[in-house]
Scaffold this active site. Structure first.
Site, short mmCIF file in Angstrom:
data_model
loop_
_atom_site.label_atom_id
_atom_site.label_comp_id
_atom_site.label_asym_id
_atom_site.label_seq_id
_atom_site.Cartn_x
_atom_site.Cartn_y
_atom_site.Cartn_z
N HIS A 1 0.84 -1.20 0.00
CA HIS A 1 0.00 0.00 0.00
C HIS A 1 0.87 1.25 0.00
O HIS A 1 2.02 1.21 0.45
CB HIS A 1 -0.88 0.03 1.26
CG HIS A 1 -2.01 -0.95 1.24
ND1 HIS A 1 -2.14 -1.93 2.20
CD2 HIS A 1 -3.06 -1.10 0.39
CE1 HIS A 1 -3.24 -2.65 1.94
NE2 HIS A 1 -3.80 -2.17 0.85
N CYS B 1 -2.67 0.83 9.58
CA CYS B 1 -3.81 -0.01 9.14
C CYS B 1 -4.76 -0.36 10.27
O CYS B 1 -5.89 -0.76 10.01
CB CYS B 1 -3.33 -1.35 8.57
SG CYS B 1 -1.76 -1.36 7.81
C1 CIR Z 1 -3.86 -7.56 3.53
O1 CIR Z 1 -3.04 -8.14 2.81
O2 CIR Z 1 -4.83 -6.98 3.07
C2 CIR Z 1 -3.65 -7.60 5.02
N1 CIR Z 1 -3.05 -8.83 5.39
C3 CIR Z 1 -2.79 -6.43 5.47
C4 CIR Z 1 -3.40 -5.11 5.20
C5 CIR Z 1 -2.55 -4.00 5.68
N2 CIR Z 1 -3.18 -2.76 5.48
C6 CIR Z 1 -2.55 -1.64 5.14
O3 CIR Z 1 -1.35 -1.65 4.86
N3 CIR Z 1 -3.27 -0.53 5.03
#
Ligand code: CIR
Length: 253
Positions: free
Chosen positions: A161, A248
């Protein structure tokens, strides 16, 4: 200044969350403890914290930042790019409706994870990533314009991200590493360069002049302190195993 945060309790099924980190499965009990400490840190920064219940149907739902973007003038329910995360938006929508601002929605075929969106005053940077497509970014741009904001896109090369690689610390200070050091759209910022060995700490979070920094990245923590911020170091090792960072884990507004 932010007044409020929304977080979502991790579920036991988080051990089956999406991961490319190769750091093993998270320890759920430790994750719960780390999440409680995270809530305490948000309170220490002066925020009221709304805690949503866990949901075993959505292993990644504790990474609540991806499901919604709350701006001062509107909230935008996203359309997460990973199929297993798409319906995380249902529960968050119920909560967001209770806020004092209009609610908008990103629609398919547009996809958008709000981890790809970074607010800098009235401008929003949107990362084009494996999760956020051009259609999603363009819908976001139209919504933001309606509320008097602007946005621009940045194409991601290696990170999950946008905010995996950069964090805006206010006062024109941008924490960044790797591919983000040379992006033309980011040149105007005072870039605090994160050592590649500490790249995980490029996801740090400014909250009311304090900065949450992941624990175990001393060079970055020191650099942020030298830039004039009070830091709060937080162990989020179990969330890192799922490619999640500090930002997140909450919506802040
Ligand atoms: C994913 O791959 O969607 C989750 N395991 C981690 C999301 C992390 N979110 C972020 O960086 N905003």
């Amino acid at each position: 200044m932010f007044t409020t945060a929304i977080v979502k309790t991790p579920c036991g099924n988080m051990i089956n969350g999406i991961s490319n980190a190769d750091l093993g499965k998270p320890d759920f009990d430790l994750a719960l403890t780390q999440h409680k400490n995270y809530i305490q840190a948000l309170k220490q920064c002066g925020l009221k914290v709304i805690v949503l219940d866990s949901d075993e149907n959505f292993p990644d739902s504790t990474f609540i930042e991806d499901a919604c973007l709350v701006t001062p003038r509107c909230a935008i329910i996203t359309n997460p790019g990973a199929a297993s995360r798409r319906d995380e938006t249902i529960q968050i929508s119920e909560e967001i409706k209770k806020l004092d601002r209009p609610v908008e929605k990103i629609q398919s075929p547009g996809t958008l994870d709000a981890g790809d969106v970074m607010m800098v005053g009235n401008h929003y940077f949107t990362g084009l990533s494996k999760r956020t497509n051009i259609e999603g970014a363009s819908q976001l741009d139209k919504i933001l314009k309606k509320y008097g904001y602007t946005s621009s896109t940045i194409k991601l090369e290696n990170v999950l991200h946008l905010k995996t690689g950069i964090s805006y610390l206010e006062n024109n200070n941008l924490l960044a590493f790797g591919e983000f050091l040379t992006k033309p759209g980011l040149k105007k910022f005072n870039i605090l360069e994160v050592d590649l060995k500490e790249s995980y700490a490029a996801n740090s979070v400014w909250i009311n002049d304090k900065v949450l920094v992941p624990k175990g990245f001393p060079k970055t923590a020191e650099m942020i302190k030298r830039a004039g911020y009070q830091t709060i170091e937080m162990d989020v090792s179990e969330f890192r195993k799922l490619d999640g960072g500090l930002s997140c884990l909450s919506l802040r507004f």
